[in-house]
Design a protein around this motif. Structure first.
Motif, PDB file in Angstrom:
ATOM      1  N   GLY A 110      20.011  11.046 -27.438  1.00  0.00           N
ATOM      2  CA  GLY A 110      20.405  12.118 -26.519  1.00  0.00           C
ATOM      3  C   GLY A 110      21.658  11.806 -25.730  1.00  0.00           C
ATOM      4  O   GLY A 110      21.868  12.333 -24.639  1.00  0.00           O
ATOM      5  N   GLY A 111      22.516  10.960 -26.296  1.00  0.00           N
ATOM      6  CA  GLY A 111      23.750  10.581 -25.599  1.00  0.00           C
ATOM      7  C   GLY A 111      24.835  11.639 -25.719  1.00  0.00           C
ATOM      8  O   GLY A 111      24.570  12.780 -26.078  1.00  0.00           O
ATOM      9  N   LYS A 121      25.139  15.542 -27.184  1.00  0.00           N
ATOM     10  CA  LYS A 121      25.541  16.658 -26.311  1.00  0.00           C
ATOM     11  C   LYS A 121      26.660  17.482 -26.971  1.00  0.00           C
ATOM     12  O   LYS A 121      26.633  18.711 -26.964  1.00  0.00           O
ATOM     13  CB  LYS A 121      26.007  16.105 -24.960  1.00  0.00           C
ATOM     14  CG  LYS A 121      26.359  17.179 -23.937  1.00  0.00           C
ATOM     15  CD  LYS A 121      26.923  16.535 -22.669  1.00  0.00           C
ATOM     16  CE  LYS A 121      27.365  17.581 -21.669  1.00  0.00           C
ATOM     17  NZ  LYS A 121      28.215  16.993 -20.606  1.00  0.00           N
ATOM     18  N   GLU A 133      14.759  11.085 -26.986  1.00  0.00           N
ATOM     19  CA  GLU A 133      15.563  10.085 -26.270  1.00  0.00           C
ATOM     20  C   GLU A 133      14.671   9.388 -25.247  1.00  0.00           C
ATOM     21  O   GLU A 133      13.747   9.998 -24.708  1.00  0.00           O
ATOM     22  CB  GLU A 133      16.757  10.789 -25.600  1.00  0.00           C
ATOM     23  CG  GLU A 133      17.587   9.964 -24.649  1.00  0.00           C
ATOM     24  CD  GLU A 133      18.189   8.722 -25.264  1.00  0.00           C
ATOM     25  OE1 GLU A 133      17.738   7.631 -24.880  1.00  0.00           O
ATOM     26  OE2 GLU A 133      19.102   8.810 -26.113  1.00  0.00           O
ATOM     27  N   SER A 154      15.516   8.169 -22.282  1.00  0.00           N
ATOM     28  CA  SER A 154      15.850   8.353 -20.863  1.00  0.00           C
ATOM     29  C   SER A 154      15.853   9.822 -20.466  1.00  0.00           C
ATOM     30  O   SER A 154      16.430  10.662 -21.158  1.00  0.00           O
ATOM     31  CB  SER A 154      17.236   7.757 -20.581  1.00  0.00           C
ATOM     32  OG  SER A 154      17.724   8.249 -19.352  1.00  0.00           O
ATOM     33  N   ALA A 202      19.316  11.677 -19.969  1.00  0.00           N
ATOM     34  CA  ALA A 202      20.203  11.747 -21.142  1.00  0.00           C
ATOM     35  C   ALA A 202      21.159  12.942 -21.051  1.00  0.00           C
ATOM     36  O   ALA A 202      20.745  14.042 -20.680  1.00  0.00           O
ATOM     37  CB  ALA A 202      19.359  11.861 -22.401  1.00  0.00           C
ATOM     38  N   SER A 204      22.225  14.864 -23.290  1.00  0.00           N
ATOM     39  CA  SER A 204      21.831  15.984 -24.160  1.00  0.00           C
ATOM     40  C   SER A 204      20.746  16.879 -23.563  1.00  0.00           C
ATOM     41  O   SER A 204      20.512  17.983 -24.055  1.00  0.00           O
ATOM     42  CB  SER A 204      21.309  15.459 -25.499  1.00  0.00           C
ATOM     43  OG  SER A 204      22.337  14.866 -26.228  1.00  0.00           O
ATOM     44  N   LYS A 205      20.088  16.395 -22.530  1.00  0.00           N
ATOM     45  CA  LYS A 205      18.897  17.100 -22.034  1.00  0.00           C
ATOM     46  C   LYS A 205      19.191  18.550 -21.647  1.00  0.00           C
ATOM     47  O   LYS A 205      18.390  19.449 -21.888  1.00  0.00           O
ATOM     48  CB  LYS A 205      18.290  16.345 -20.845  1.00  0.00           C
ATOM     49  CG  LYS A 205      16.929  16.898 -20.442  1.00  0.00           C
ATOM     50  CD  LYS A 205      16.254  16.076 -19.360  1.00  0.00           C
ATOM     51  CE  LYS A 205      14.890  16.661 -19.036  1.00  0.00           C
ATOM     52  NZ  LYS A 205      14.237  15.969 -17.937  1.00  0.00           N
ATOM     53  N   LYS A 207      26.829  11.335 -17.475  1.00  0.00           N
ATOM     54  CA  LYS A 207      26.108  10.125 -17.056  1.00  0.00           C
ATOM     55  C   LYS A 207      26.349   9.965 -15.554  1.00  0.00           C
ATOM     56  O   LYS A 207      27.495   9.839 -15.129  1.00  0.00           O
ATOM     57  CB  LYS A 207      26.627   8.908 -17.829  1.00  0.00           C
ATOM     58  CG  LYS A 207      26.425   9.022 -19.328  1.00  0.00           C
ATOM     59  CD  LYS A 207      27.114   7.886 -20.070  1.00  0.00           C
ATOM     60  CE  LYS A 207      26.997   8.070 -21.575  1.00  0.00           C
ATOM     61  NZ  LYS A 207      27.706   7.039 -22.343  1.00  0.00           N
TER      62      LYS A 207
END
Length: 385
Positions: free
Chosen positions: A16-17, A21, A38, A40, A43, A45-46, A347
């Motif tokens: 999901g980094g 995305k 993922e 975390s 992430a 991509s969430k 991030k």
């Protein structure tokens, strides 16, 4: 043919980094339903997928159970549980790239042996089961300094790679399986991204040139097209196509190469997914690498790969000496410059050399784009509160 668009088809993405995305920009454009796995909750991509699943990508059950819920499964990072992918393939889930391809690429020693077995040009190397064996090899004359040490597994973004010029340089390196690769003097580091769909249609993006940060061993600038002789570009593309054919992968394969002093092309390593060397395609190409990856894994016609305009990509990485909540200093200044587009990965926490975003500079004149890229690099700082 499957109806992917505005339908109940589900695409699964492992990881999901930021690459996920940017892939999701395109699934949203096409209205393709997406599920992301993922570890975390933070992430990048969430925010962009339809379903977000928390789970460890190296955990067999997490990957297997996630894969059972989707129609096609792809990756945005290589470090995933390959045994789970193999089990899913046996149960008719379409996994791209295939588990077999990933198994070879995940391990740098296996990857290098694959090039040798397939008669593909790469720097000479020796494989070691343990770091301690390297010292013995140096002492008994079986290995000459300097060389490049590479961890066989789990290296990323310049971690897991070190130039060893003296014995002391081995201190503190991980003790496990590794390779020692001959240090080849080279003029340029180049990359070619190859796209291939299950029908066997293949297209290549133009050769790019990569300029590296000397300490972090990370790409600082990606320049497209590479400022190299036409014959060298042709040779690099041919080598990339041969690698792609040997792997017979589906999706994207980014092939990183060295152009030696005498214009030979040697393969450094590959990544079977969208890659840092293709970010400029979002603004500079007719089809971005992310859209092309989707077209390839869904067996759709591949898009046009040439550039509309010259492009340079600058990586935004965390400044040294800063850890914590991120601040992008002078981002407004770079946005006053013509042809500049920032991409912020989402991030929230920065640390030294962490990839936090990138900036694309497009210009009809590539040299001008490179100058602006330098100005961007000097101006913007990724710091913390």
């Amino acid at each position: 043919m499957t109806n992917y668009f505005s339908s109940d088809f589900k695409l699964g993405i492992l990881g999901g980094g930021q690459l996920g995305k940017m892939l999701l920009y395109n699934t949203r454009k096409f209205d393709i339903y997406t599920c992301v796995l993922e570890a975390s909750n933070d992430a990048p991509s969430k925010i962009a997928c339809d379903e977000f699943h928390l789970g460890n990508l190296m955990d067999y059950d997490a990957v297997y159970n996630f894969g059972k819920q989707v129609n096609v499964l792809t990756i945005e990072i290589e470090n995933v549980n390959v045994d789970a992918l193999e089990a899913l393939e046996k149960e008719d889930v379409n996994v791209y790239p295939a588990s077999k391809t990933l198994r070879t690429i995940q391990n740098k020693a296996k990857q290098k042996l694959f090039y040798v077995d397939n008669n593909l040009p790469t720097a000479p190397f020796t494989r070691f089961a343990y770091l301690s064996e390297i010292e013995d090899a140096i002492n008994n004359g079986g290995l000459n300094l300097p060389f490049v040490w590479k961890a066989a597994q789990f290296g990323y973004d310049g971690n897991g790679v070190k130039v060893v010029r003296k014995l002391e340089d081995l201190d503190g390196l991980p003790s496990g399986e590794c390779i020692a690769e001959q240090l080849i003097p080279f003029k340029n580091e180049l990359a070619v991204i190859v796209a291939r769909n299950p029908n066997g249609a293949v297209k290549t993006f133009p050769v790019v040139e990569m300029e590296f940060h000397p300490e972090a061993n990370q790409v600082e600038y990606v320049i497209c097209p590479a400022r190299i002789d036409e014959n060298v570009a042709k040779k690099a593309t041919e080598v990339a196509l041969k690698v792609s054919e040997a792997f017979n992968h589906v999706g994207l394969l980014a092939v990183e190469m060295f152009q030696t002093e005498d214009d030979q092309i040697l393969i450094n390593e590959v990544a079977p997914r969208p890659h840092n060397s293709g970010h400029q395609t979002i603004e500079a190409s007719y089809t971005s690498q992310f859209e092309q990856h989707l077209r390839a894994i869904l067996n759709l016609p591949l898009g046009r790969t040439d550039s509309k305009v010259g492009g340079v990509m600058v990586n935004l990485v965390g400044a040294e000496g800063y850890t914590g909540n991120v601040i992008y200093e002078n981002i407004e200044n770079i946005m006053t410059m013509d042809g500049v587009t920032p991409h912020i990965y989402g991030k929230k926490q920065t640390r030294p050399f962490r990839k936090m975003g990138h900036v694309t500079i497009v210009n009809e004149d590539l040299n001008e784009a490179r100058k602006v890229a330098e100005a961007v690099k000097k101006s913007i700082k990724v710091i913390s509160e």
